[in-house]
Design a protein around this motif. Structure first.
Motif, PDB file in Angstrom:
ATOM      1  N   TRP A  54     -41.569 -16.118  87.859  1.00  0.00           N
ATOM      2  CA  TRP A  54     -42.234 -15.145  86.998  1.00  0.00           C
ATOM      3  C   TRP A  54     -41.515 -13.804  87.032  1.00  0.00           C
ATOM      4  O   TRP A  54     -41.312 -13.164  85.987  1.00  0.00           O
ATOM      5  N   CYS A  55     -41.146 -13.380  88.212  1.00  0.00           N
ATOM      6  CA  CYS A  55     -40.467 -12.088  88.353  1.00  0.00           C
ATOM      7  C   CYS A  55     -39.125 -12.099  87.620  1.00  0.00           C
ATOM      8  O   CYS A  55     -38.788 -11.153  86.904  1.00  0.00           O
ATOM      9  N   PHE A  60     -38.229 -13.989  85.142  1.00  0.00           N
ATOM     10  CA  PHE A  60     -38.431 -14.057  83.695  1.00  0.00           C
ATOM     11  C   PHE A  60     -38.807 -12.697  83.124  1.00  0.00           C
ATOM     12  O   PHE A  60     -38.284 -12.279  82.085  1.00  0.00           O
ATOM     13  N   PHE A  61     -39.699 -11.997  83.803  1.00  0.00           N
ATOM     14  CA  PHE A  61     -40.121 -10.702  83.275  1.00  0.00           C
ATOM     15  C   PHE A  61     -38.999  -9.668  83.359  1.00  0.00           C
ATOM     16  O   PHE A  61     -38.871  -8.804  82.486  1.00  0.00           O
ATOM     17  N   THR A  85     -33.974 -18.429  83.416  1.00  0.00           N
ATOM     18  CA  THR A  85     -35.340 -18.030  83.777  1.00  0.00           C
ATOM     19  C   THR A  85     -36.364 -18.729  82.899  1.00  0.00           C
ATOM     20  O   THR A  85     -37.450 -19.076  83.357  1.00  0.00           O
ATOM     21  N   LEU A 122     -39.090 -21.282  84.600  1.00  0.00           N
ATOM     22  CA  LEU A 122     -40.504 -20.968  84.416  1.00  0.00           C
ATOM     23  C   LEU A 122     -41.197 -22.109  83.690  1.00  0.00           C
ATOM     24  O   LEU A 122     -42.334 -22.474  84.021  1.00  0.00           O
ATOM     25  N   LYS A 162     -43.935 -23.770  86.001  1.00  0.00           N
ATOM     26  CA  LYS A 162     -45.253 -23.207  85.728  1.00  0.00           C
ATOM     27  C   LYS A 162     -45.873 -23.729  84.429  1.00  0.00           C
ATOM     28  O   LYS A 162     -46.998 -24.227  84.426  1.00  0.00           O
TER      29      LYS A 162
END
Length: 1146
Positions: free
Chosen positions: A90-91, A93-94, A498, A502, A506
């Motif tokens: 998540w980190c 990707f963001f 990423t 993800l 997820k």
């Protein structure tokens, strides 16, 4: 016997891995051979993961731990970036998404603040060599009168235009065409009269916008009808025929009268004889003039609005109603064209939306994931915005033209291809179990980065080659597109991992958790219907490792130790080696199955391997012959398609009629006193017009005896020039006098002065002459004997020496009467005078007329037969060189005060240089592209033979694409030059993918490698081709010629590249493809190293037939424990979950 734990990974029976089996001999032989040598593993580079532990030949090695000298790809240390993504999806990707969002925010902010981030320029195409001498000299001559102290020569009895609407603000050129070649029939002439009347009666036209010239009444349009309505009645009574009863007589008479013989040429087709009594003509035109400056607000936008909102709709209404079915109407004007071309270009840009939707849908189908598709397209679009920020803000380019719009379509195809490669590589790594998710992502990252790097590098290089062009549209497009490909490659590597991780960790698990039970239920019901229970089947329940493997492998995890039970092994032994497995994606996809089976079988037949190369070689030879007939395009640049209104009107304007309002024949000027323009202050990254800084030749002095004699000799040479030399210089002859049209002032000046002296009866001493060279003595006598014109010569300064100017002023002002003469119109613009402080005096007769001035510049004009609209580079370059040689020869005879002269022509020579530059850029692009492709392919594949065969294939594709250009009726113009620069970059992608797949296959056998090549990369190549082809197909709907033609070019290139890749290259590899270490750079490096170190290194067997399922030899299941357990019929290896990278071998 204790039942060990095993991990079994079986592929489908049709898979290439059937060929990659490891033979096992007896344990005794195996131990002996292990003592003799220690085998080394071959590195795996394929973007399709091969069989782990396979050494490429018939060896007796057993699997062993990486510490035993083997470094399998799956055990390489994961990349730091991949570890971060795997641990913090998540980190990561963001963070990556925030960068893309920053680019979007920066773009929007700059646009809203008023910054010209997208400097769109569709009105002009600045195909100009700004710093070339032909341009700087041309601009210098155009600006010859821009100096202080300019002496203007006034004229009497010249009617001045009216202040309001007295000048032409714009001209609407209306073309009328009929299909039956009777445009001048009575019915059609009457129809033309109705069209003109409706145009004259357009609302507000006669009040605010009409052209009045020197009068106060709106002038009628210039057309063929003026010969019938009495406009030229003073020339002949024949020109008063309002009922069109004597059409042939009127038109024939117009060719004989001085007032009409040039006028009528504007309205008749080329080569039409008006006196032959036939009058077979299909088209004519009239000129609808608009005045300027306007009453009220003098605003060009007001005139443009009137044309766009009022005149254009009325013309289209006339075309669609009054003329429908009887006559075709086309129109063009400067203001209308400039407005409509911008609107049309913006409309054609919307076609990129269609390309976007097509690629989005196709990617969604291929990836079966909306998330992957959406993020892939999002990355492509943000890469375009980031590229524009670099292009505009960092590099400082201020031009965004038609070609830059094309880059939007290009990057959609290229970006989608990169996404396919990365995602397919990720999916293929699911065939292998990795110690961690970071290991899997790193393996995928290395392989995808390598593959996309090669294709991106070659494509980027092809574009950057165009960036070397001195032409702004070509150069800026090449730089922009090259940066765009590079930025898209970086975005693909930094952002897409990423997205994939993800999605894998997820999003997909969440989706499976929510929707999975329903999907599994449907699949289980279908599976139960198709399931066949027999002796040779293996149960696949949740406790079986095969089913469990695929789930764990997709998450990059090792299987559990309870993967395979002992009962499974016994069942497998009794199952006659025909276990049922869960098929991989490649085994389910019909295209892959076709490529590795049916297509492979067809291409490897002996007849096919003989016929296909012969066909491709013959086809390439034909296209090479066609390419040799490619000629430079000498015609004017066409913005619109030929079928568009402006496309038809533009061609008629330049090529259909005898005369045009523009000067159609080029003139050459020999110039002294002016320096070429200094262009150093111009911004060559902008389309804004810049004419540089003027300069003057301080050494210029035409008053010396030597200088005047040299100028006189030059004029005498032109007057007595032989017909052969005149023809070689393309000098035009007067149609009536048959004399060369050369405006060299010496003879005209001497004739006039001698005539006036004789007519005036001046008392002059014997031996007096004002002929050149003019000296001080004769000039002062000339002044003193005419006290009504000049003050006494004693009023001149003692150091005054510009006596030639006294005679020139006397001649061009017609004895200071300011009467217009033929000599005035010929030579007034060729001789410039400047006021000399303390010397120049006003003439006693006449107003604003001066003498004793300084000659600032001198020019000689020569009219030529070179049509500026049709002059091509092969024809014009020799003529230009002859003029250069003539000028150099004459300057060599002149004194130092005239040494800095030059010859120039308005736009003509520069246009020839532009054509030459386009031809050179095209050839340079092809050569550079092919020269770079060979080393890049060799270094990529690490094999000389593969690299050479791939380069040959690319060369054949290039020759075929270039050969299509003349077959399509095109010539080497701007777009064709760009296409030739890019053809290597666009055609290299698919061959590179297949070449690398062949090179990285672990099998040493040629046919095995060909099959693996088709199986592993065939689908990716097809997907990339479909997306690029589909994106380009939308350009066929464009009305702009550049985009339409580029769409055809891209589609042809992609089709030929795909055809050659799958047929020609596959055949070449099946015949000449290297086996084993043949052509390998790695093997050669090892050999050199061993020779240098004087060490003998063991060599691996180069080729050994791989056993198939029909072999009667013993086989081995390779597990993860290096300790073998021997059985009576087959040998097994103990499974160790820490080394979960080995496969089952049958």
């Amino acid at each position: 016997m204790e039942s060990p734990d095993y991990f079994i990974n079986l592929e489908s029976k049709q898979s290439f891995t059937e060929k990659c089996l490891i033979d096992v001999e007896s344990p005794k032989k195996k131990k002996k051979k292990k003592k003799k040598r220690k085998l080394k593993s071959l590195k795996q580079f394929s973007s399709k993961v091969g069989v782990v532990g396979y050494d490429g030949g018939k060896t007796e090695s057993s699997p062993h731990k990486p510490g035993d000298g083997e470094k399998p790809g799956v055990h390489k240390k994961p990349l730091l970036y991949c570890r971060f993504i795997a641990n913090f999806p998540w980190c990561a990707f963001f963070l990556a998404s925030s960068f893309h969002l920053t680019v979007i925010i920066a773009t929007v902010s700059l646009v809203f603040t008023g910054y010209d981030l997208f400097p769109i320029e569709f009105k002009t195409m600045p195909l100009i060599l700004y710093e070339d001498s032909t341009r700087t000299q041309d601009l210098a001559w155009r600006s010859k009168d821009k100096y202080t102290g300019k002496v203007w020569r006034p004229l009497n009895t010249i009617t001045q235009p009216s202040y309001y609407n007295g000048y032409v603000g714009d001209i609407v050129e209306v073309f009328l065409e009929v299909p039956n070649y009777d445009i001048f029939s009575r019915e059609n002439l009457e129809l033309m009269r109705q069209v003109e009347e409706r145009m004259l009666n357009i609302q507000y036209y006669q009040i605010f916008f009409c052209y009045v010239g020197s009068g106060s009444v709106c002038e009628k349009p210039d057309s063929i009808l003026r010969l019938f309505d009495g406009t030229f009645y003073n020339s002949s009574a024949t020109f008063d025929d309002p009922t069109f009863s004597n059409i042939h007589g009127v038109l024939c008479e117009a060719t004989t009268q001085n007032a009409t013989k040039d006028y009528i040429k504007y309205f008749i087709e080329q080569g039409l004889d008006l006196c032959d009594g036939v009058l077979r003509s299909s088209k004519t035109r009239f000129f609808y003039k608009l005045g300027w400056p306007l009453r009220g607000t003098n605003d060009q936008e007001r005139l443009e609005s009137f044309l766009v909102d009022t005149v254009k709709p009325e013309m289209e209404n006339i075309r669609d109603n009054l003329l429908s079915g009887r006559m075709s109407l086309y129109y063009i004007s400067t203001l209308l064209f400039d407005h409509d071309v911008v609107v049309q270009a913006l409309k054609d840009m919307l076609l990129a939306v269609g390309s976007f939707l097509f690629i989005f849908i196709f990617m969604w189908i291929q990836t079966a994931s909306f998330w992957i598709t959406f993020m892939g397209i999002f990355s492509i679009l943000t890469s375009f915005l980031l590229t524009n920020l670099i292009y505009r803000c960092i590099l400082g380019y201020e031009y965004f033209g038609f070609f830059h719009v094309i880059s939007m379509f290009i990057i959609l195809g290229i970006g989608a291809d990169d996404v396919f490669i990365f995602y397919d590589t990720w999916r293929l790594t699911g065939h292998t179990i990795y110690p961690s998710k970071a290991h899997r992502l790193s393996d995928c990252y290395r392989k995808a980065a390598k593959t996309t790097f090669v294709t991106s590098l070659t494509t980027m290089t092809a574009f950057l080659v165009s960036g070397l062009s001195p032409l702004l549209p070509v150069c800026s497009f090449g730089i922009f597109s090259g940066i765009l490909v590079f930025v898209n490659y970086l975005c693909d590597l930094l952002y897409f991992p990423t997205v994939i991780m993800l999605y894998s960790q997820k999003i997909k698990p969440f989706f499976d958790k929510v929707c999975g039970p329903c999907i599994k239920k449907c699949k289980r019901k279908k599976s139960d219907n198709d399931k066949t229970v027999g002796v040779n089947s293996i149960n696949h329940d949740d406790n079986m490792s095969i089913g469990k493997y695929n789930h764990d492998a997709d998450n990059g995890q090792a299987p559990s130790k309870s993967s395979v039970s002992s009962s499974s092994i016994s069942d497998l032994q009794s199952a006659n080696m025909t276990p049922r497995t869960k098929k991989n994606f490649e085994d389910r996809n019909r295209i892959v199955i076709f490529l590795k089976n049916g297509f492979y079988d067809f291409m490897t037949r002996r007849v096919v391997r003989v016929v296909v190369p012969a066909l491709f070689v013959c086809a390439s030879a034909f296209f090479i012959w066609s390419a040799s007939n490619l000629e430079p395009d000498s015609q004017q640049l066409q913005i619109y398609k030929a079928s568009h209104n402006y496309g038809r009107a533009s061609r008629m304007h330049y090529y259909s009629f005898e005369r045009s309002f523009q000067e159609e024949y080029a003139s050459v000027y020999l110039v002294w006193g002016i320096k070429p323009k200094d262009m150093s202050a111009c911004n060559f990254k902008s389309a804004t017009y810049c004419d540089g800084t003027a300069g003057w030749d301080d050494t210029f002095n035409p008053n010396s005896h030597e200088a005047q004699t040299a100028l006189k000799n030059l004029c005498n040479r032109f007057e007595t020039m032989s017909a052969a030399e005149a023809d070689s210089l393309r000098i035009k002859r007067n149609a009536i006098t048959e004399k060369l049209e050369i405006s060299c002032f010496t003879t005209a000046y001497e004739t006039y002065v001698e005539k006036k002296i004789n007519e005036s009866g001046l008392v002059i001493p014997s031996g007096f002459s004002m002929d050149m060279p003019v000296n001080a003595g004769n000039a002062t006598i000339f002044m003193d004997v005419q006290p009504t014109i000049y003050y006494h010569s004693s009023y001149l300064p003692a150091d005054f020496e510009d006596y030639l100017g006294i005679g020139i002023s006397y001649w061009l002002s017609d004895r200071y009467t300011a009467n217009p003469t033929d000599d005035y119109y010929l030579y007034n613009s060729l001789l410039g005078e400047q006021v000399i402080s303390g010397a120049t005096q006003g003439a006693r007769m006449g107003v604003n007329m001066y003498y004793a001035t300084d000659l600032k510049y001198i020019g000689v004009r020569i009219n030529t037969t070179m049509n500026v609209y049709k002059l091509g580079y092969p024809e014009g370059k020799p003529v230009y060189q002859r003029w250069e040689n003539l000028m150099a020869e004459e300057l060599g005879k002149m004194p130092d005060s005239l040494k800095n002269g030059f010859q120039c022509s308005t736009n003509t020579w520069n246009w020839i240089k532009v054509q030459e530059s386009l031809a050179d850029s095209a050839v340079q692009g092809v050569i550079v592209g092919l020269c770079l492709a060979l080393p890049i392919l060799i270094l990529t594949t690490l094999n000389v033979v593969i690299g050479f065969l791939a380069t040959v294939t690319i060369g054949l594709v290039t020759s075929c694409v270039i050969g299509i250009i003349p077959l399509a009726g095109w010539k080497l113009g701007v777009l064709e030059s760009l296409n030739m620069c890019m053809v290597v970059g666009l055609s290299v992608d698919y061959v590179v993918h297949l070449a690398e797949a062949y090179a990285t296959c672990s099998s040493p056998l040629r046919m095995d490698r060909v099959r693996a090549m088709l199986e592993s990369m065939g689908l990716s190549v097809l997907s990339g081709a479909v997306t690029t082809f589909g994106a380009a197909s939308f350009m066929l709907f464009s009305q702009i010629q550049f985009q339409y033609q580029f769409g055809i070019f891209v589609m042809s290139t992609i089709s030929l590249s795909l055809l050659f890749s799958f047929f020609a290259f596959t055949t070449f590899m099946s015949i000449f493809g290297p086996q084993g270490n043949t052509g390998s750079l790695v093997a050669f490096a090892k050999w050199v190293k061993s020779k240098c170190c004087n060490k003998k290194e063991e060599q691996l067997p180069s080729s050994t037939p791989s056993p198939t399922f029909g072999d009667q030899r013993s086989t081995t299941f390779i597990g993860l424990d290096p300790t073998p357990i021997v059985t009576t019929e087959m040998s097994f290896v103990r499974v160790d979950s820490s080394l979960s990278t080995e496969r089952l071998r049958l």
